[in-house]
Structure formats: C-alpha cells, structure tokens
Design an enzyme around this catalytic site. Sequence first.
Site, PDB file in Angstrom:
ATOM      1  N   ASN A 157     -10.117  -2.141  -6.517  1.00 44.51           N
ATOM      2  CA  ASN A 157      -9.195  -1.446  -7.425  1.00 44.51           C
ATOM      3  C   ASN A 157      -9.690  -1.535  -8.861  1.00 44.51           C
ATOM      4  OD1 ASN A 157      -6.285  -2.697  -5.643  1.00 44.51           O
ATOM      5  ND2 ASN A 157      -7.447  -0.833  -5.285  1.00 44.51           N
ATOM      6  N   ASP A 193       0.839  -1.199   0.000  1.00 43.70           N
ATOM      7  CA  ASP A 193       0.000   0.000   0.000  1.00 43.70           C
ATOM      8  C   ASP A 193       0.875   1.251   0.000  1.00 43.70           C
ATOM      9  OD1 ASP A 193      -2.409   1.414   0.063  1.00 43.70           O
ATOM     10  OD2 ASP A 193      -2.424   1.516   2.249  1.00 43.70           O
TER      11      ASP A 193
END
Length: 258
Positions: free
Chosen positions: A88, A39
Amino acid sequence: MGGKMLRSVSELIYKVYARYLLGQINLNNLPGHVALIVDGNRRWARKEKRDRISDGHRAGAGKAVDFLHWCDELDINIVTLYLLSNDNLKNRNRQELNDLVQVICNLIAQVSKRWKVNHVGSCENLPELLGNSLEGVKSSTKTNRYSERSMTVNLAIGYSGRAEITEAVRKIVNTYPIGDLPEKITEEVISANLYTGGLSDPDLIIRTSGEQRLSDFMPWQSTHSEFYFLEALGPDLRKVDFLRAIRDFSIRRRSFGA
C-alpha cells in the site's frame, strides 16, 4: 409512517437473528486470537458514489472499531487488524495515502484509549505523522493503565510477512556467533523474533470483500489458522457476519496439520 414501521420490524428481526447466532456459538471453543484483514474500502466508496476514496477508508476504520467491540464482548484476548501493508505504501497515490494516514492516526488514538495496542510492522517507510502516532501508543502502553483482562489489539501497519521473516532471521544472525547458527535457527527462535513475538498465533483470520488470499499477511503465524472469507466489503461488515464467523469456528474440529 410505513417506512418507519418497516425499519423497526427490520431492526427487530436483526436483533433476534443476532441473539439466535450467539446462542449457537460454543462458548467453550472460542478463538483466543482473531485477525481481520480490512479490505474493500475503495470499492465501497465507488459503490456508494462517494467523491473521495478516503470516505471508504474512514467508514472501514469505523467498522474496525465496531469489530473490536464485538470481540471484546466475547472476551477474545487478542485481535489483529491488517490496516496498511508495505505494498500500500508503495502503490497508493500521494493524496490517497495522505488521507489514509490521517484516518489510521485517528483510529490509533481512538483504539488506544480503550485497549492495549501493539504495532505489528516496520516504521522504516512510514510517513512521519503515522510513525509519531505509533510512538505515542508505545508510551501510553508503558503507563500500564489497562486491566489485566484488557484485550490486546495488534495494528498491522507498514506490514509485510516476507519482510517480517527476513528481519527475524537477520536478528538471529546478528545475535549469535556463526558457529552456533545451525542450532539457533529454529521455529521457536524465529517465532520469538517476529513482530508478534511473545503473542499467540491467530486462531481465526477473517477477510472482507470476497477476496480469498492472505496478501502477505502473517504467512508464518497463519500455518494452523482457520479462515473465514466474507463477501461484504469492509464498511458493510455487520455484527451478524462476525457472529457467523465465530459460530463457524466454534464448531470446527481443528486438525493443526494432522
């Protein structure tokens, strides 16, 4: 000359500190399965004033490969990388998603040359290029060209924990007669029908970027996992960060819910 000297001293201190951390690790209590939630790539690209967000994804992918080497050096058996979630796929703009797919395809090709690779996730909504790359990994893994001691790398791509559990239950429902379902829907049977069926659950989950949440990552498998959250953004992850996480795990007394 002064700058070079300073860098040399800094590198020496770093190596000494890494060696010190390694010496503090209880090698008899290492995690068998480590998961990394990669991340902070986009924030890194903005921080570094890069023209393209894809520069962050590329840097993060490079660091993920470094992470695999660090795990391999400690003989960790299984590593899972959380690379692309269903969210995503739904929420990233087309250009960023196209760039990210290319970065992940390159990562798949690189990783599969050295380690056994499993896809953890669904191919249903993946771009064709990415789906083809994962199919190629399945073929290369079947050739059995890896040693028995080779580390297994799970690539969580097109992954959703909720979808994984839902799909597992559907498999069970479609496999057994309705009258047998009350006995067949057990924790063991559900676990066996997950994407990770047959593999051990993660002992340690590491997340970069300072965020302290799972983001729909392995909600079933992480029940007894230990967690380690790092402030460093994905591309800034260092070996000493990794060693601190492993050291922390190695000295913990796990309760497994007791």
